[in-house]
Design a protein around this motif. Structure first.
Motif, PDB file in Angstrom:
ATOM      1  N   LEU A  18       0.830  -1.209   0.000  1.00  0.00           N
ATOM      2  CA  LEU A  18       0.000   0.000   0.000  1.00  0.00           C
ATOM      3  C   LEU A  18       0.865   1.261   0.000  1.00  0.00           C
ATOM      4  CD1 LEU A  18      -2.709  -1.088   2.615  1.00  0.00           C
ATOM      5  CD2 LEU A  18      -2.991  -0.943   0.128  1.00  0.00           C
ATOM      6  N   ILE A  19       1.927   1.243   0.785  1.00  0.00           N
ATOM      7  CA  ILE A  19       2.838   2.389   0.876  1.00  0.00           C
ATOM      8  C   ILE A  19       3.504   2.638  -0.472  1.00  0.00           C
ATOM      9  CG2 ILE A  19       5.061   3.138   1.831  1.00  0.00           C
ATOM     10  CD1 ILE A  19       4.127   1.630   4.470  1.00  0.00           C
ATOM     11  N   LEU A  20       4.077   1.605  -1.052  1.00  0.00           N
ATOM     12  CA  LEU A  20       4.815   1.764  -2.308  1.00  0.00           C
ATOM     13  C   LEU A  20       3.910   2.250  -3.433  1.00  0.00           C
ATOM     14  CD1 LEU A  20       7.167  -1.339  -2.076  1.00  0.00           C
ATOM     15  CD2 LEU A  20       7.764   1.063  -1.686  1.00  0.00           C
ATOM     16  N   ASN A  21       2.625   1.897  -3.390  1.00  0.00           N
ATOM     17  CA  ASN A  21       1.678   2.384  -4.402  1.00  0.00           C
ATOM     18  C   ASN A  21       1.396   3.874  -4.276  1.00  0.00           C
ATOM     19  OD1 ASN A  21       1.336  -0.056  -5.737  1.00  0.00           O
ATOM     20  ND2 ASN A  21      -0.334  -0.704  -4.392  1.00  0.00           N
ATOM     21  N   LYS A  22       1.712   4.464  -3.123  1.00  0.00           N
ATOM     22  CA  LYS A  22       1.473   5.895  -2.894  1.00  0.00           C
ATOM     23  C   LYS A  22       2.675   6.764  -3.301  1.00  0.00           C
ATOM     24  CE  LYS A  22      -2.566   5.495  -0.898  1.00  0.00           C
ATOM     25  NZ  LYS A  22      -3.764   6.134  -1.441  1.00  0.00           N
ATOM     26  N   LEU A  23       3.775   6.127  -3.675  1.00  0.00           N
ATOM     27  CA  LEU A  23       5.005   6.874  -3.962  1.00  0.00           C
ATOM     28  C   LEU A  23       5.222   7.061  -5.456  1.00  0.00           C
ATOM     29  CD1 LEU A  23       7.368   5.078  -1.426  1.00  0.00           C
ATOM     30  CD2 LEU A  23       6.175   7.261  -1.124  1.00  0.00           C
ATOM     31  N   ASN A  24       5.818   8.196  -5.787  1.00  0.00           N
ATOM     32  CA  ASN A  24       6.253   8.456  -7.156  1.00  0.00           C
ATOM     33  C   ASN A  24       7.699   8.002  -7.303  1.00  0.00           C
ATOM     34  OD1 ASN A  24       3.768   9.777  -7.602  1.00  0.00           O
ATOM     35  ND2 ASN A  24       4.614  11.735  -6.956  1.00  0.00           N
ATOM     36  N   ALA A  25       8.111   7.728  -8.521  1.00  0.00           N
ATOM     37  CA  ALA A  25       9.470   7.244  -8.776  1.00  0.00           C
ATOM     38  C   ALA A  25      10.531   8.234  -8.305  1.00  0.00           C
ATOM     39  CB  ALA A  25       9.651   6.941 -10.259  1.00  0.00           C
ATOM     40  N   THR A  26      10.222   9.525  -8.340  1.00  0.00           N
ATOM     41  CA  THR A  26      11.220  10.551  -7.997  1.00  0.00           C
ATOM     42  C   THR A  26      11.176  10.982  -6.529  1.00  0.00           C
ATOM     43  OG1 THR A  26       9.694  12.293  -8.695  1.00  0.00           O
ATOM     44  CG2 THR A  26      11.267  11.475 -10.355  1.00  0.00           C
ATOM     45  N   ASP A  27      10.245  10.430  -5.749  1.00  0.00           N
ATOM     46  CA  ASP A  27      10.138  10.809  -4.336  1.00  0.00           C
ATOM     47  C   ASP A  27      11.407  10.443  -3.572  1.00  0.00           C
ATOM     48  OD1 ASP A  27       7.570  11.748  -4.661  1.00  0.00           O
ATOM     49  OD2 ASP A  27       6.596   9.992  -3.781  1.00  0.00           O
ATOM     50  N   VAL A  28      11.749  11.289  -2.619  1.00  0.00           N
ATOM     51  CA  VAL A  28      12.795  10.957  -1.645  1.00  0.00           C
ATOM     52  C   VAL A  28      12.054  10.502  -0.396  1.00  0.00           C
ATOM     53  CG1 VAL A  28      14.653  11.868  -0.220  1.00  0.00           C
ATOM     54  CG2 VAL A  28      14.481  12.547  -2.620  1.00  0.00           C
ATOM     55  N   LEU A  29      12.262   9.234  -0.021  1.00  0.00           N
ATOM     56  CA  LEU A  29      11.523   8.612   1.062  1.00  0.00           C
ATOM     57  C   LEU A  29      12.383   8.510   2.316  1.00  0.00           C
ATOM     58  CD1 LEU A  29       9.007   7.060   2.098  1.00  0.00           C
ATOM     59  CD2 LEU A  29      10.068   4.974   1.184  1.00  0.00           C
ATOM     60  N   ILE A  30      11.879   9.098   3.406  1.00  0.00           N
ATOM     61  CA  ILE A  30      12.553   9.049   4.698  1.00  0.00           C
ATOM     62  C   ILE A  30      11.647   8.312   5.676  1.00  0.00           C
ATOM     63  CG2 ILE A  30      13.604  10.388   6.568  1.00  0.00           C
ATOM     64  CD1 ILE A  30      14.950  10.756   3.765  1.00  0.00           C
ATOM     65  N   LEU A  31      12.164   7.226   6.240  1.00  0.00           N
ATOM     66  CA  LEU A  31      11.395   6.429   7.184  1.00  0.00           C
ATOM     67  C   LEU A  31      11.569   6.974   8.594  1.00  0.00           C
ATOM     68  CD1 LEU A  31      12.341   2.822   5.984  1.00  0.00           C
ATOM     69  CD2 LEU A  31      10.519   4.326   5.140  1.00  0.00           C
ATOM     70  N   MET A  32      10.478   7.103   9.302  1.00  0.00           N
ATOM     71  CA  MET A  32      10.536   7.429  10.717  1.00  0.00           C
ATOM     72  C   MET A  32      10.697   6.087  11.424  1.00  0.00           C
ATOM     73  SD  MET A  32      10.504  10.569  10.328  1.00  0.00           S
ATOM     74  CE  MET A  32      10.793  10.890  12.060  1.00  0.00           C
ATOM     75  N   ASP A  33      11.919   5.831  11.876  1.00  0.00           N
ATOM     76  CA  ASP A  33      12.311   4.498  12.319  1.00  0.00           C
ATOM     77  C   ASP A  33      13.099   4.618  13.615  1.00  0.00           C
ATOM     78  OD1 ASP A  33      14.547   2.230  12.207  1.00  0.00           O
ATOM     79  OD2 ASP A  33      12.875   1.534  10.969  1.00  0.00           O
ATOM     80  N   GLU A  34      12.824   3.734  14.558  1.00  0.00           N
ATOM     81  CA  GLU A  34      13.502   3.807  15.859  1.00  0.00           C
ATOM     82  C   GLU A  34      15.018   3.677  15.746  1.00  0.00           C
ATOM     83  OE1 GLU A  34      12.661  -0.920  16.869  1.00  0.00           O
ATOM     84  OE2 GLU A  34      11.702   0.644  18.061  1.00  0.00           O
ATOM     85  N   ASN A  35      15.513   3.099  14.662  1.00  0.00           N
ATOM     86  CA  ASN A  35      16.953   2.963  14.452  1.00  0.00           C
ATOM     87  C   ASN A  35      17.523   4.043  13.541  1.00  0.00           C
ATOM     88  OD1 ASN A  35      17.164   0.539  16.015  1.00  0.00           O
ATOM     89  ND2 ASN A  35      16.159  -0.512  14.332  1.00  0.00           N
ATOM     90  N   GLY A  36      16.720   5.055  13.246  1.00  0.00           N
ATOM     91  CA  GLY A  36      17.176   6.126  12.373  1.00  0.00           C
ATOM     92  C   GLY A  36      18.078   7.123  13.077  1.00  0.00           C
ATOM     93  N   LYS A  37      18.600   8.033  12.289  1.00  0.00           N
ATOM     94  CA  LYS A  37      19.479   9.086  12.805  1.00  0.00           C
ATOM     95  C   LYS A  37      18.652  10.072  13.629  1.00  0.00           C
ATOM     96  CE  LYS A  37      22.744  12.558  11.211  1.00  0.00           C
ATOM     97  NZ  LYS A  37      23.421  13.143  10.056  1.00  0.00           N
ATOM     98  N   GLN A  38      19.215  10.502  14.757  1.00  0.00           N
ATOM     99  CA  GLN A  38      18.551  11.492  15.590  1.00  0.00           C
ATOM    100  C   GLN A  38      19.194  12.851  15.364  1.00  0.00           C
ATOM    101  OE1 GLN A  38      18.234  10.368  19.689  1.00  0.00           O
ATOM    102  NE2 GLN A  38      17.190   8.471  19.218  1.00  0.00           N
ATOM    103  N   LEU A  39      18.329  13.857  15.202  1.00  0.00           N
ATOM    104  CA  LEU A  39      18.776  15.236  15.002  1.00  0.00           C
ATOM    105  C   LEU A  39      18.097  16.122  16.036  1.00  0.00           C
ATOM    106  CD1 LEU A  39      18.204  15.398  11.127  1.00  0.00           C
ATOM    107  CD2 LEU A  39      20.407  15.156  12.280  1.00  0.00           C
ATOM    108  N   ASP A  40      18.796  17.186  16.441  1.00  0.00           N
ATOM    109  CA  ASP A  40      18.083  18.190  17.224  1.00  0.00           C
ATOM    110  C   ASP A  40      17.294  19.062  16.246  1.00  0.00           C
ATOM    111  OD1 ASP A  40      19.942  20.014  16.153  1.00  0.00           O
ATOM    112  OD2 ASP A  40      21.035  20.233  18.023  1.00  0.00           O
ATOM    113  N   SER A  41      16.502  19.987  16.751  1.00  0.00           N
ATOM    114  CA  SER A  41      15.623  20.771  15.881  1.00  0.00           C
ATOM    115  C   SER A  41      16.397  21.637  14.896  1.00  0.00           C
ATOM    116  CB  SER A  41      14.679  21.637  16.717  1.00  0.00           C
ATOM    117  OG  SER A  41      13.807  20.796  17.455  1.00  0.00           O
ATOM    118  N   VAL A  42      17.507  22.205  15.313  1.00  0.00           N
ATOM    119  CA  VAL A  42      18.320  23.017  14.398  1.00  0.00           C
ATOM    120  C   VAL A  42      18.938  22.118  13.320  1.00  0.00           C
ATOM    121  CG1 VAL A  42      20.357  24.508  14.230  1.00  0.00           C
ATOM    122  CG2 VAL A  42      18.736  24.823  16.119  1.00  0.00           C
ATOM    123  N   GLY A  43      19.407  20.948  13.717  1.00  0.00           N
ATOM    124  CA  GLY A  43      19.941  19.993  12.747  1.00  0.00           C
ATOM    125  C   GLY A  43      18.883  19.537  11.764  1.00  0.00           C
TER     126      GLY A  43
END
Length: 157
Positions: free
Chosen positions: A59-84
């Protein structure tokens, strides 16, 4: 550039939805913003976690365009502060992409196909939050990021 927040399942808390709506409206003053909900799967009792992730992934992949940049909100992802995070947004805006998509998955995370399509992963915290709360936090951080880029006082209130 358009920023899209894509999430699995509706928000059933009216107070939370009112806050999401408020920040979504505020964010619209800075950038074209889309928020789309993919409905929860039906009849999941007979599905394993892997099968649920696979079906949600389709379902997710059907909502995306070929040129989209996809960022996953994932517990193992990079953490940034608000300025970052504001710098992260600026970098993507400067890159000339058409649409930046942040994805909040279902209760069991993402399918291998979604991970393969992703261009990056971010985490809002090492803590676990409900998927409904993450929507509010994500939209608020997007709004905060743009107020930082515009040097507006919201960030330090």
């Amino acid at each position: 550039m358009t920023i899209k927040l894509l999430a699995i399942g509706k928000t059933d808390n009216k107070d939370l939805q009112a806050l999401i709506d408020d920040y979504q409206k505020r964010l619209g003053f800075y950038i074209k913003f889309e928020f789309e909900i993919i409905p929860d799967l039906k009849k999941v009792k007979n599905l394993s976690e892997e099968q649920q992730k696979q079906k949600e992934g389709e379902l997710i992949l059907n909502k995306l365009n070929a040129t989209d940049v996809l960022i996953l909100m994932d517990e193992n992802g990079k953490q940034l502060d608000s300025v970052g995070f504001s710098s992260y947004l600026q970098k993507h805006m400067n890159s000339g992409i058409k649409r930046l998509v942040f994805l909040i998955g279902g209760p069991y995370g993402f399918s291998p196909d979604v991970y393969q399509k992703a261009n990056g992963k971010l985490s809002l915290s090492k803590m676990t939050f409900s998927h409904q709360m993450i929507r509010l936090f994500m939209i608020e951080q997007l709004y905060r990021g743009f107020t930082i880029l515009r040097n507006e006082p919201y960030h330090h209130r």
